[in-house]
Design a protein around this motif. Structure first.
Motif, PDB file in Angstrom:
ATOM      1  N   GLU A  46       0.824  -1.195   0.000  1.00  0.00           N
ATOM      2  CA  GLU A  46       0.000   0.000   0.000  1.00  0.00           C
ATOM      3  C   GLU A  46       0.864   1.253   0.000  1.00  0.00           C
ATOM      4  O   GLU A  46       1.812   1.375   0.779  1.00  0.00           O
ATOM      5  CB  GLU A  46      -0.914   0.007   1.236  1.00  0.00           C
ATOM      6  N   SER A  63      -5.337   6.901   3.749  1.00  0.00           N
ATOM      7  CA  SER A  63      -5.396   6.186   5.010  1.00  0.00           C
ATOM      8  C   SER A  63      -4.508   6.794   6.093  1.00  0.00           C
ATOM      9  O   SER A  63      -4.707   6.510   7.280  1.00  0.00           O
ATOM     10  CB  SER A  63      -5.027   4.715   4.805  1.00  0.00           C
ATOM     11  N   GLU A  89      -4.313  -0.747  12.748  1.00  0.00           N
ATOM     12  CA  GLU A  89      -4.315  -1.028  11.323  1.00  0.00           C
ATOM     13  C   GLU A  89      -3.106  -0.467  10.588  1.00  0.00           C
ATOM     14  O   GLU A  89      -2.918  -0.750   9.399  1.00  0.00           O
ATOM     15  CB  GLU A  89      -5.608  -0.523  10.657  1.00  0.00           C
ATOM     16  N   ASP A  90      -2.276   0.316  11.264  1.00  0.00           N
ATOM     17  CA  ASP A  90      -1.015   0.764  10.687  1.00  0.00           C
ATOM     18  C   ASP A  90       0.075  -0.295  10.793  1.00  0.00           C
ATOM     19  O   ASP A  90       1.172  -0.102  10.244  1.00  0.00           O
ATOM     20  CB  ASP A  90      -0.531   2.040  11.374  1.00  0.00           C
TER      21      ASP A  90
END
Length: 123
Positions: A46, A63, A89-90
């Motif tokens: 990503e 994000s 979520e990082d």
């Protein structure tokens, strides 16, 4: 061929901060755009952020917008990723990469990659 080495990853609580560093070497690195990408287990690589060769133009992915900041210091041969307000979520392996262009978010565009550094954010 440019050489890049990431460092600064580790374990941090949600809401905390880390600063990743990318040390570079190479004849023309100062004229290369640099980007940060990340990859979590089972997920695609990503785009995170990128900066042009001089560091006066930057772009961050949706994000991480408002939380992460990319910068570079060519005098120190370093590119940084300041990560604030970290979320679980990082959690991912973070990579820095270089290419001759600027503004690209696709991993395939980037020519040279570091080995990655692990960032883990706990709840």
């Amino acid at each position: 061929q440019e050489q890049l080495v990431e460092s600064g990853g580790g374990l941090v609580q949600a809401g905390g901060s880390l600063r990743l560093s990318c040390a570079y070497s190479g004849r023309t690195f100062s004229r290369y755009a640099v980007a940060w990408f990340r990859q979590a287990p089972g997920k695609e690589r990503e785009f995170v952020a990128t900066t042009n060769w001089s560091g006066d133009s930057t772009y961050t992915g949706d994000s991480v917008k408002g939380r992460f900041t990319i910068s570079r210091d060519n005098a120190k041969n370093m590119v940084y990723l300041q990560m604030n307000s970290l979320k679980p979520e990082d959690t991912a392996v973070y990579y820095c990469a270089a290419t001759r262009g600027y503004g690209y978010t696709r991993p395939s565009v980037y020519l040279d990659w570091g080995q990655g550094t692990q960032v883990t954010v706990s709840s």
